[in-house]
Design a protein around this motif. Structure first.
Motif, PDB file in Angstrom:
ATOM      1  N   THR A  66       0.842  -1.205   0.000  1.00 56.43           N
ATOM      2  CA  THR A  66       0.000   0.000   0.000  1.00 56.43           C
ATOM      3  C   THR A  66       0.874   1.251   0.000  1.00 56.43           C
ATOM      4  OG1 THR A  66      -1.489  -1.323   1.370  1.00 56.43           O
ATOM      5  CG2 THR A  66      -2.054   0.968   1.064  1.00 56.43           C
ATOM      6  N   ARG A  67       1.921   1.219   0.819  1.00 55.31           N
ATOM      7  CA  ARG A  67       2.852   2.351   0.878  1.00 55.31           C
ATOM      8  C   ARG A  67       3.581   2.513  -0.454  1.00 55.31           C
ATOM      9  NH1 ARG A  67       3.654   6.925   1.902  1.00 55.31           N
ATOM     10  NH2 ARG A  67       2.517   6.554   3.791  1.00 55.31           N
ATOM     11  N   GLN A  68       4.050   1.404  -1.048  1.00 58.32           N
ATOM     12  CA  GLN A  68       4.752   1.453  -2.338  1.00 58.32           C
ATOM     13  C   GLN A  68       3.849   2.013  -3.433  1.00 58.32           C
ATOM     14  OE1 GLN A  68       6.771  -2.166  -3.701  1.00 58.32           O
ATOM     15  NE2 GLN A  68       7.066  -2.768  -1.584  1.00 58.32           N
ATOM     16  N   ALA A  69       2.592   1.576  -3.421  1.00 55.85           N
ATOM     17  CA  ALA A  69       1.657   2.047  -4.450  1.00 55.85           C
ATOM     18  C   ALA A  69       1.507   3.560  -4.355  1.00 55.85           C
ATOM     19  CB  ALA A  69       0.297   1.360  -4.277  1.00 55.85           C
ATOM     20  N   LEU A  70       1.368   4.065  -3.114  1.00 60.00           N
ATOM     21  CA  LEU A  70       1.184   5.506  -2.935  1.00 60.00           C
ATOM     22  C   LEU A  70       2.457   6.269  -3.304  1.00 60.00           C
ATOM     23  CD1 LEU A  70      -0.605   7.827  -2.142  1.00 60.00           C
ATOM     24  CD2 LEU A  70       0.019   7.437   0.259  1.00 60.00           C
ATOM     25  N   ASP A  71       3.609   5.751  -2.884  1.00 55.25           N
ATOM     26  CA  ASP A  71       4.884   6.399  -3.238  1.00 55.25           C
ATOM     27  C   ASP A  71       5.039   6.490  -4.749  1.00 55.25           C
ATOM     28  OD1 ASP A  71       5.671   6.832  -0.666  1.00 55.25           O
ATOM     29  OD2 ASP A  71       7.139   5.221  -0.581  1.00 55.25           O
ATOM     30  N   ALA A  72       4.740   5.381  -5.431  1.00 55.53           N
ATOM     31  CA  ALA A  72       4.878   5.347  -6.886  1.00 55.53           C
ATOM     32  C   ALA A  72       3.934   6.365  -7.522  1.00 55.53           C
ATOM     33  CB  ALA A  72       4.575   3.950  -7.407  1.00 55.53           C
ATOM     34  N   LEU A  73       2.720   6.369  -7.028  1.00 58.65           N
ATOM     35  CA  LEU A  73       1.692   7.250  -7.566  1.00 58.65           C
ATOM     36  C   LEU A  73       2.061   8.716  -7.375  1.00 58.65           C
ATOM     37  CD1 LEU A  73      -0.980   6.680  -8.885  1.00 58.65           C
ATOM     38  CD2 LEU A  73      -2.024   6.615  -6.627  1.00 58.65           C
ATOM     39  N   ASN A  74       2.636   9.019  -6.194  1.00 59.00           N
ATOM     40  CA  ASN A  74       3.036  10.395  -5.915  1.00 59.00           C
ATOM     41  C   ASN A  74       4.120  10.874  -6.878  1.00 59.00           C
ATOM     42  OD1 ASN A  74       1.241  10.668  -3.812  1.00 59.00           O
ATOM     43  ND2 ASN A  74       2.726  10.117  -2.229  1.00 59.00           N
ATOM     44  N   LEU A  75       4.933   9.936  -7.370  1.00 58.03           N
ATOM     45  CA  LEU A  75       5.964  10.299  -8.342  1.00 58.03           C
ATOM     46  C   LEU A  75       5.348  10.628  -9.697  1.00 58.03           C
ATOM     47  CD1 LEU A  75       8.778   7.639  -7.764  1.00 58.03           C
ATOM     48  CD2 LEU A  75       8.916  10.098  -7.314  1.00 58.03           C
ATOM     49  N   VAL A  76       4.203  10.026  -9.968  1.00 54.31           N
ATOM     50  CA  VAL A  76       3.648  10.046 -11.313  1.00 54.31           C
ATOM     51  C   VAL A  76       2.633  11.165 -11.520  1.00 54.31           C
ATOM     52  CG1 VAL A  76       2.359   8.689 -13.002  1.00 54.31           C
ATOM     53  CG2 VAL A  76       4.013   7.569 -11.510  1.00 54.31           C
ATOM     54  N   THR A  77       1.858  11.458 -10.476  1.00 55.01           N
ATOM     55  CA  THR A  77       0.796  12.447 -10.649  1.00 55.01           C
ATOM     56  C   THR A  77       0.503  13.160  -9.337  1.00 55.01           C
ATOM     57  OG1 THR A  77      -1.547  12.777 -11.207  1.00 55.01           O
ATOM     58  CG2 THR A  77      -0.959  10.649 -10.262  1.00 55.01           C
ATOM     59  N   SER A  78       0.083  14.419  -9.445  1.00 53.63           N
ATOM     60  CA  SER A  78      -0.352  15.136  -8.253  1.00 53.63           C
ATOM     61  C   SER A  78      -1.869  15.353  -8.299  1.00 53.63           C
ATOM     62  CB  SER A  78       0.385  16.471  -8.137  1.00 53.63           C
ATOM     63  OG  SER A  78       0.174  17.215  -9.327  1.00 53.63           O
ATOM     64  N   ASP A  79      -2.522  14.679  -9.236  1.00 56.97           N
ATOM     65  CA  ASP A  79      -3.979  14.784  -9.373  1.00 56.97           C
ATOM     66  C   ASP A  79      -4.632  13.921  -8.281  1.00 56.97           C
ATOM     67  OD1 ASP A  79      -6.648  14.255  -9.995  1.00 56.97           O
ATOM     68  OD2 ASP A  79      -6.322  14.266 -12.149  1.00 56.97           O
ATOM     69  N   ASP A  80      -5.212  14.597  -7.291  1.00 58.12           N
ATOM     70  CA  ASP A  80      -5.705  13.892  -6.114  1.00 58.12           C
ATOM     71  C   ASP A  80      -6.830  12.904  -6.444  1.00 58.12           C
ATOM     72  OD1 ASP A  80      -4.354  14.303  -3.721  1.00 58.12           O
ATOM     73  OD2 ASP A  80      -6.232  14.799  -2.711  1.00 58.12           O
ATOM     74  N   GLU A  81      -7.705  13.299  -7.350  1.00 62.88           N
ATOM     75  CA  GLU A  81      -8.818  12.417  -7.694  1.00 62.88           C
ATOM     76  C   GLU A  81      -8.289  11.143  -8.356  1.00 62.88           C
ATOM     77  OE1 GLU A  81     -12.099  14.643  -9.468  1.00 62.88           O
ATOM     78  OE2 GLU A  81     -12.714  12.756 -10.428  1.00 62.88           O
ATOM     79  N   LEU A  82      -7.312  11.317  -9.253  1.00 62.84           N
ATOM     80  CA  LEU A  82      -6.688  10.176  -9.926  1.00 62.84           C
ATOM     81  C   LEU A  82      -5.967   9.284  -8.917  1.00 62.84           C
ATOM     82  CD1 LEU A  82      -5.934   8.742 -12.583  1.00 62.84           C
ATOM     83  CD2 LEU A  82      -3.981  10.293 -12.783  1.00 62.84           C
ATOM     84  N   ARG A  83      -5.242   9.909  -7.972  1.00 60.83           N
ATOM     85  CA  ARG A  83      -4.510   9.129  -6.974  1.00 60.83           C
ATOM     86  C   ARG A  83      -5.466   8.304  -6.111  1.00 60.83           C
ATOM     87  NH1 ARG A  83       0.107  13.012  -4.480  1.00 60.83           N
ATOM     88  NH2 ARG A  83      -1.657  14.371  -4.107  1.00 60.83           N
ATOM     89  N   TRP A  84      -6.595   8.906  -5.714  1.00 60.17           N
ATOM     90  CA  TRP A  84      -7.577   8.143  -4.930  1.00 60.17           C
ATOM     91  C   TRP A  84      -8.117   6.965  -5.740  1.00 60.17           C
ATOM     92  CZ3 TRP A  84      -9.178   7.521  -0.070  1.00 60.17           C
ATOM     93  CH2 TRP A  84      -8.768   8.457   0.877  1.00 60.17           C
ATOM     94  N   ARG A  85      -8.409   7.243  -7.026  1.00 57.02           N
ATOM     95  CA  ARG A  85      -8.968   6.193  -7.863  1.00 57.02           C
ATOM     96  C   ARG A  85      -7.982   5.030  -8.005  1.00 57.02           C
ATOM     97  NH1 ARG A  85      -9.319   6.088 -13.391  1.00 57.02           N
ATOM     98  NH2 ARG A  85      -8.815   8.286 -13.651  1.00 57.02           N
ATOM     99  N   ALA A 143      -3.898   3.629 -15.460  1.00 59.85           N
ATOM    100  CA  ALA A 143      -4.746   4.731 -14.981  1.00 59.85           C
ATOM    101  C   ALA A 143      -4.180   6.090 -15.366  1.00 59.85           C
ATOM    102  CB  ALA A 143      -4.911   4.642 -13.463  1.00 59.85           C
ATOM    103  N   THR A 144      -2.849   6.197 -15.389  1.00 59.98           N
ATOM    104  CA  THR A 144      -2.257   7.496 -15.702  1.00 59.98           C
ATOM    105  C   THR A 144      -2.012   7.656 -17.196  1.00 59.98           C
ATOM    106  OG1 THR A 144      -0.005   6.632 -15.393  1.00 59.98           O
ATOM    107  CG2 THR A 144      -1.071   7.603 -13.458  1.00 59.98           C
ATOM    108  N   GLY A 145      -2.166   6.561 -17.959  1.00 59.24           N
ATOM    109  CA  GLY A 145      -1.877   6.632 -19.389  1.00 59.24           C
ATOM    110  C   GLY A 145      -0.401   6.872 -19.654  1.00 59.24           C
ATOM    111  N   ASN A 146       0.423   6.587 -18.676  1.00 59.46           N
ATOM    112  CA  ASN A 146       1.871   6.809 -18.797  1.00 59.46           C
ATOM    113  C   ASN A 146       2.559   5.450 -18.742  1.00 59.46           C
ATOM    114  OD1 ASN A 146       4.566   7.397 -18.458  1.00 59.46           O
ATOM    115  ND2 ASN A 146       4.226   9.069 -16.997  1.00 59.46           N
ATOM    116  N   ASN A 147       3.082   5.016 -19.878  1.00 59.16           N
ATOM    117  CA  ASN A 147       3.630   3.663 -19.974  1.00 59.16           C
ATOM    118  C   ASN A 147       4.974   3.512 -19.258  1.00 59.16           C
ATOM    119  OD1 ASN A 147       3.599   0.936 -20.968  1.00 59.16           O
ATOM    120  ND2 ASN A 147       5.284   1.549 -22.316  1.00 59.16           N
ATOM    121  N   ASP A 148       5.617   4.634 -18.950  1.00 60.07           N
ATOM    122  CA  ASP A 148       6.935   4.550 -18.309  1.00 60.07           C
ATOM    123  C   ASP A 148       7.087   5.703 -17.315  1.00 60.07           C
ATOM    124  OD1 ASP A 148       9.494   3.889 -17.642  1.00 60.07           O
ATOM    125  OD2 ASP A 148      10.381   4.286 -19.621  1.00 60.07           O
ATOM    126  N   PRO A 149       6.330   5.613 -16.210  1.00 62.43           N
ATOM    127  CA  PRO A 149       6.285   6.745 -15.270  1.00 62.43           C
ATOM    128  C   PRO A 149       7.650   7.088 -14.673  1.00 62.43           C
ATOM    129  CG  PRO A 149       4.583   5.111 -14.732  1.00 62.43           C
ATOM    130  CD  PRO A 149       5.480   4.493 -15.764  1.00 62.43           C
TER     131      PRO A 149
END
Lengths: 296, 296
Positions: free
Chosen positions: A20-39, A71-77
């Motif tokens: 769960t922590r890794q997923a959030l860390d990774a996501l924080n690197l990729v996007t700052s869009d809060d709605e997307l991060r929650w999704r 979800a981010t449409g980014n193949n290589d975040p």
């Protein structure tokens, strides 16, 4: 197809908060869009809820990062992080190379730097930042590393007629190249991931690190962290099973291969308390692990 | 019914790994049955995936702990931990009481011990173990605490005609009693949870701590951590809204009440980096927070 042997590095309950922590860390690197991060986090939690304890932790990382990519449409975040890791390592090369060349045993010192480079890892943390070169070199010189294992590893390399080297992270690959320069010439193949996963090196990253100049490059057919053999291509499995010597970098390779039938040498930092417990070595230690092979 | 005002202590993305860790810690306290733990963790992950960012973190804890209670068939998994916390605190009383009585300002010293007792908390960690009494007293004497707030809090208590004191954890309640002994007699009501939740004090726990000897005891109608007003009984809400002074112990009370319309005094340790950020106070600090009330 090659027979795939099971692993006992199954997922533990303690892996779930870490995923769960890794997923959030990774996501924080990729996007700052809060709605997307929650999704994405909701999807990652649902995926974790479906994960089986008989699966290996790197499979979960593969699933989480595929959710993030989709979800981010980014193949290589991690693209820019990989680039900057490689650039950092390339800039360090001119300082590190003479340290290796002037060492009493350049092979041993090159092994040290290859393991030192395993710090360039975004799997378990997004916190890794700038390296102070002097500190890095000092730590690399002084870090406890089993000398008899170093000597046995050197002998095994020098006796080998063919070597397959399983690369880990981008940037780390520059230090891998400095080690491969110590190997007998013309016998080494380096395997990289077939698609982006975290900051693991792909063919493009390996070429940027100059690995193509010292070894043949192949892809393993998978975009999982480590080496999940039943995801790998037949061409890779052929190389894996026929190589005289296989060297595997990084903890995910240990997690996915340490129960395999074939002999392996692992070079890694120990980054996870569960792995440390399994291999009975201290957390944060540097290890050369000889896996003699397991008979099926 | 009383009007319930919203809170801005919504759930953050960073709460999700923390929920997962809390769920596992709680589960480890309750059962060592691995299959059961996996099943409950899967359910907790699915619940976390459904959780809304507009809900408050204590609501998530309420959901997770209800899953654990149901799956384990154990309605009060923290029962023995609450007992042992209360026993520990009762054994410390004979040492703590003279420290309070011999202090230059016994009221201030009693406030310090009431906040010190807020360490007896299993919500965020299962790691809290034995207390060294000398260290505990030394820390309680020396811990930075805002002196002007202490004085204003003392004045507010001494001016009050009726006080409602929202208790937090079992064991902590013994130190609450030592503080209530410093209050004007006969004006204080203590509210506890209506059902077991983590190690929060219920009526039974409060009676064991002797709180019934110094105050009237009421239940709040809810088994959520903190005080989620829209879960509380009308009888509690009547007491809450009509009391001259309301004192709320612990971080979960701050999380659930700090945007409420009415005036409140919070006594708590700051245990979570997100809360620390919101109240602009250091993590691990001890706080007396005066909430002047928010006009709807």
């Amino acid at each position: 197809m090659w027979k795939v042997i099971g692993t006992d590095m199954n997922t533990e309950l303690d892996c779930l908060p870490c995923f769960t922590r890794q997923a959030l860390d990774a996501l924080n690197l990729v996007t700052s869009d809060d709605e997307l991060r929650w999704r994405v986090m909701r999807e990652a939690l649902r995926a974790a809820a479906q994960f089986s304890s008989s699966q290996q932790p790197p499979e979960m990382a593969q699933i989480i990062h595929s959710i993030i990519r989709e979800a981010t449409g980014n193949n290589d975040p991690y693209h820019h992080l990989k680039k900057s890791s490689t650039d950092t390592a390339l800039r360090m090369e001119s300082v590190v190379r003479p340290v290796i060349e002037n060492a009493i045993n350049p092979f041993h010192m090159a092994v040290r730097f290859a393991i030192a480079g395993n710090i360039m890892d975004y799997a378990l943390t997004s916190k890794w930042k700038a390296i102070d070169v002097d500190d890095f070199i000092e730590e690399t010189r002084l870090q406890p590393l089993c000398e008899p294992h170093l000597r046995r590893f050197e002998q095994a390399v020098n006796r080998a007629k063919s070597i397959l080297y399983l690369a880990d992270n981008a940037g780390e690959t520059v230090f891998d190249r400095l080690l491969l320069e110590q190997f007998p010439p013309g016998i080494t193949t380096v395997a990289v991931k077939s698609g982006p996963i975290i900051n693991d090196a792909t063919r493009e990253d390996a070429i940027e690190a100059g690995l193509g100049n010292v070894a043949e490059l192949i892809e393993n057919g998978s975009n999982a962290p480590g080496t999940i053999l039943d995801q790998c291509s037949d061409a890779f499995l052929e190389a894996y099973h026929t190589a005289d010597l296989v060297i595997a970098k990084g903890q995910a390779n240990w997690e996915t291969l340490h129960r395999d039938a074939r002999e392996l040498w692992f070079l890694t930092r120990v980054k996870c308390p569960i792995v440390a417990d399994r291999i009975e070595r201290p957390l944060n230690s540097w290890q050369i692990i000889h896996h003699p092979g397991v008979q099926p």
